[in-house]
Scaffold this active site. Structure first.
Site, short mmCIF file in Angstrom:
data_model
loop_
_atom_site.label_atom_id
_atom_site.label_comp_id
_atom_site.label_asym_id
_atom_site.label_seq_id
_atom_site.Cartn_x
_atom_site.Cartn_y
_atom_site.Cartn_z
N SER A 198 38.02 67.16 -9.53
CA SER A 198 37.41 66.43 -8.42
C SER A 198 36.82 67.38 -7.39
O SER A 198 36.04 66.96 -6.54
CB SER A 198 38.48 65.60 -7.69
OG SER A 198 39.10 64.73 -8.56
N HIS B 42 32.55 65.08 -13.99
CA HIS B 42 33.44 64.36 -13.09
C HIS B 42 33.24 62.86 -13.24
O HIS B 42 32.30 62.28 -12.68
CB HIS B 42 33.14 64.83 -11.65
CG HIS B 42 34.02 64.23 -10.61
ND1 HIS B 42 33.63 64.08 -9.30
CD2 HIS B 42 35.27 63.72 -10.68
CE1 HIS B 42 34.60 63.51 -8.62
NE2 HIS B 42 35.60 63.28 -9.43
N GLU C 180 29.40 62.74 -12.34
CA GLU C 180 28.82 63.85 -11.58
C GLU C 180 28.92 65.10 -12.47
O GLU C 180 30.01 65.43 -12.94
CB GLU C 180 29.68 64.02 -10.31
CG GLU C 180 29.03 64.76 -9.20
CD GLU C 180 29.95 64.85 -7.96
OE1 GLU C 180 31.17 64.65 -8.06
OE2 GLU C 180 29.41 65.14 -6.89
N ASN D 163 33.29 63.93 -3.62
CA ASN D 163 34.47 64.08 -2.77
C ASN D 163 34.20 64.81 -1.46
O ASN D 163 35.01 64.74 -0.54
CB ASN D 163 35.61 64.71 -3.56
CG ASN D 163 36.24 63.65 -4.44
OD1 ASN D 163 36.58 62.57 -3.96
ND2 ASN D 163 36.34 63.92 -5.73
N1 NAD Z 1 42.71 59.90 -9.99
C1 NAD Z 1 41.42 59.77 -9.79
O1 NAD Z 1 40.94 58.74 -9.26
C2 NAD Z 1 40.47 60.87 -10.20
C3 NAD Z 1 39.08 60.62 -10.22
C4 NAD Z 1 38.21 61.60 -10.67
C5 NAD Z 1 38.72 62.84 -11.08
N2 NAD Z 1 40.07 63.06 -11.05
C6 NAD Z 1 40.55 64.37 -11.53
O2 NAD Z 1 41.01 64.21 -12.86
C7 NAD Z 1 42.08 65.13 -13.12
C8 NAD Z 1 43.30 64.35 -13.58
O3 NAD Z 1 43.68 63.47 -12.55
P1 NAD Z 1 44.63 62.21 -12.83
O4 NAD Z 1 44.54 61.34 -11.63
O5 NAD Z 1 44.33 61.65 -14.19
O6 NAD Z 1 46.06 62.94 -12.84
P2 NAD Z 1 47.45 62.40 -13.42
O7 NAD Z 1 48.50 63.03 -12.59
O8 NAD Z 1 47.42 60.91 -13.56
O9 NAD Z 1 47.49 63.00 -14.92
C9 NAD Z 1 47.53 64.37 -15.19
C10 NAD Z 1 48.07 64.53 -16.61
O10 NAD Z 1 47.93 65.90 -17.02
C11 NAD Z 1 49.07 66.24 -17.78
N3 NAD Z 1 49.16 67.69 -17.81
C12 NAD Z 1 49.51 68.53 -16.80
N4 NAD Z 1 49.41 69.82 -17.20
C13 NAD Z 1 48.95 69.78 -18.49
C14 NAD Z 1 48.62 70.79 -19.45
N5 NAD Z 1 48.72 72.08 -19.16
N6 NAD Z 1 48.20 70.40 -20.68
C15 NAD Z 1 48.10 69.09 -20.98
N7 NAD Z 1 48.39 68.08 -20.11
C16 NAD Z 1 48.81 68.44 -18.88
C17 NAD Z 1 50.22 65.52 -17.10
O11 NAD Z 1 51.33 65.37 -17.97
C18 NAD Z 1 49.57 64.18 -16.74
O12 NAD Z 1 49.70 63.25 -17.79
C19 NAD Z 1 42.29 65.93 -11.83
O13 NAD Z 1 41.55 67.12 -11.90
C20 NAD Z 1 41.73 64.98 -10.78
O14 NAD Z 1 41.31 65.65 -9.62
C21 NAD Z 1 40.96 62.11 -10.63
#
Ligand code: NAD
Length: 282
Positions: free
Chosen positions: A119, A140, A152, A190
């Site tokens: 993000s 993104h 994005e 963001n």
């Molecule tokens: N939540 C949102 O609305 C949103 C929107 C756009 C982008 N993002 C981005 O997407 C990414 C993920 O966010 P999220 O909200 O899905 O997080 P989340 O916490 O829901 O999920 C993260 C997952 O990654 C796994 N994980 C951690 N380390 C790992 C590794 N080394 N290898 C494999 N799996 C691993 C965890 O077990 C977990 O299941 C982040 O970079 C976040 O900034 C989030």
């Protein structure tokens, strides 16, 4: 190279949505997470989401079954050796992402593009952890991935035009609209959204309004489809804090200081929808 098989790493909120849209669009998907329960949860939520499309009549039941059959889950990276494209969606932590990209660089064919769903974290920094920085870019997706039109695309300092074109073509295949942003903290989405959410949290902290009042003002007064605090709970308060920290560190302006109430809620484990408690209870 024709892209047929896609690796998605991280099966949380975003990873499962990303895996779903690729599987729905006909790609074989290898979904990887370090936690087996996250993979089990992801499979269930993808099945549920596809089921909703079937109920609405926008997806045939056999297409749902075919999409599910194209999805495989695993807890290690070694089965990514034959994928044609990778999207990373693990925790919003620069060191965790850099470590993962170094491993992906070792397991995945050298000609393959490695995309990050970050993000806010620098794509250039992530790319520098690999021997293929020209093939590392930001892809993104927005939450919830199956419903949101935008992706994005972020071009790092070393990202090649060819890699950007591959990502852009993939967005078209997924039925998404790609918009390009330069590699600065928070990119476009963001840089604009998160300071507004942070300010809404300051407004709660200072007693300017209740979460309901603040959300109502933005929904009814500004025509936002969702209030900023409902959206913060939806995104995850830990993710919001991580993004504010990147904006604050990367841009250096005190106006990006994460709200102390946001820090306190994350410290308490009140992360929003995914933990059952945030500005609202779930
Ligand atoms: N939540 C949102 O609305 C949103 C929107 C756009 C982008 N993002 C981005 O997407 C990414 C993920 O966010 P999220 O909200 O899905 O997080 P989340 O916490 O829901 O999920 C993260 C997952 O990654 C796994 N994980 C951690 N380390 C790992 C590794 N080394 N290898 C494999 N799996 C691993 C965890 O077990 C977990 O299941 C982040 O970079 C976040 O900034 C989030």
């Amino acid at each position: 190279m024709t892209i047929k098989t896609v690796g998605v790493v991280g099966a949380g909120t975003m990873g499962n949505g990303i895996a779903q849209v690729f599987a729905q669009a006909g790609f074989a998907v290898r979904l990887v997470d370090v936690a087996q329960p996250m993979l089990d949860r992801a499979r269930k939520s993808i099945e549920k989401s596809l089921g909703k499309f079937v109920e609405k009549g926008t997806l045939a039941a056999e297409d749902r079954d075919a999409a599910m059959a194209r999805l495989t889950t695993m807890t290690t990276l070694d089965k990514l050796s034959d994928v044609d494209y990778v999207v990373e969606a693990i925790v919003e932590d620069a060191e965790a992402k850099r470590t993962l990209f170094t491993s992906l660089d070792a397991f995945v064919k050298p000609e393959v593009v490695l995309a990050s769903n970050t993000s806010s974290i620098s794509i250039t920094l992530i790319g520098a952890a690999t021997k293929r920085p020209d093939k590392v870019l930001g892809m993104h997706f927005m939450n919830p991935v199956p419903l949101m039109a935008l992706v994005e695309l972020i071009r790092g300092q070393a990202t090649s035009a060819d890699s950007m074109r591959i990502a852009s073509d993939l967005c078209t295949t997924l039925g998404k609209t790609a918009v390009e942003a330069a590699d600065y903290p928070g990119f476009i989405a963001n840089r604009l959204l998160m300071p507004m959410i942070n300010e809404a949290i300051y407004a709660v902290m200072e007693g300017v309004g209740t979460p309901d009042a603040i959300d109502a003002v933005m929904k009814l007064g500004m025509n936002h489809p969702m209030g900023p605090l409902t959206l913060a709970d939806f995104i995850g308060l830990d993710v919001c804090l991580a993004i504010m920290n990147v904006l604050h560190d990367g841009l250096g302006d005190p106006k990006y200081r994460p709200c102390p109430l946001l820090r306190r809620m994350v410290a308490a484990g009140h992360l929003g929808r995914k933990s059952g408690q945030g500005f609202y209870a779930y």
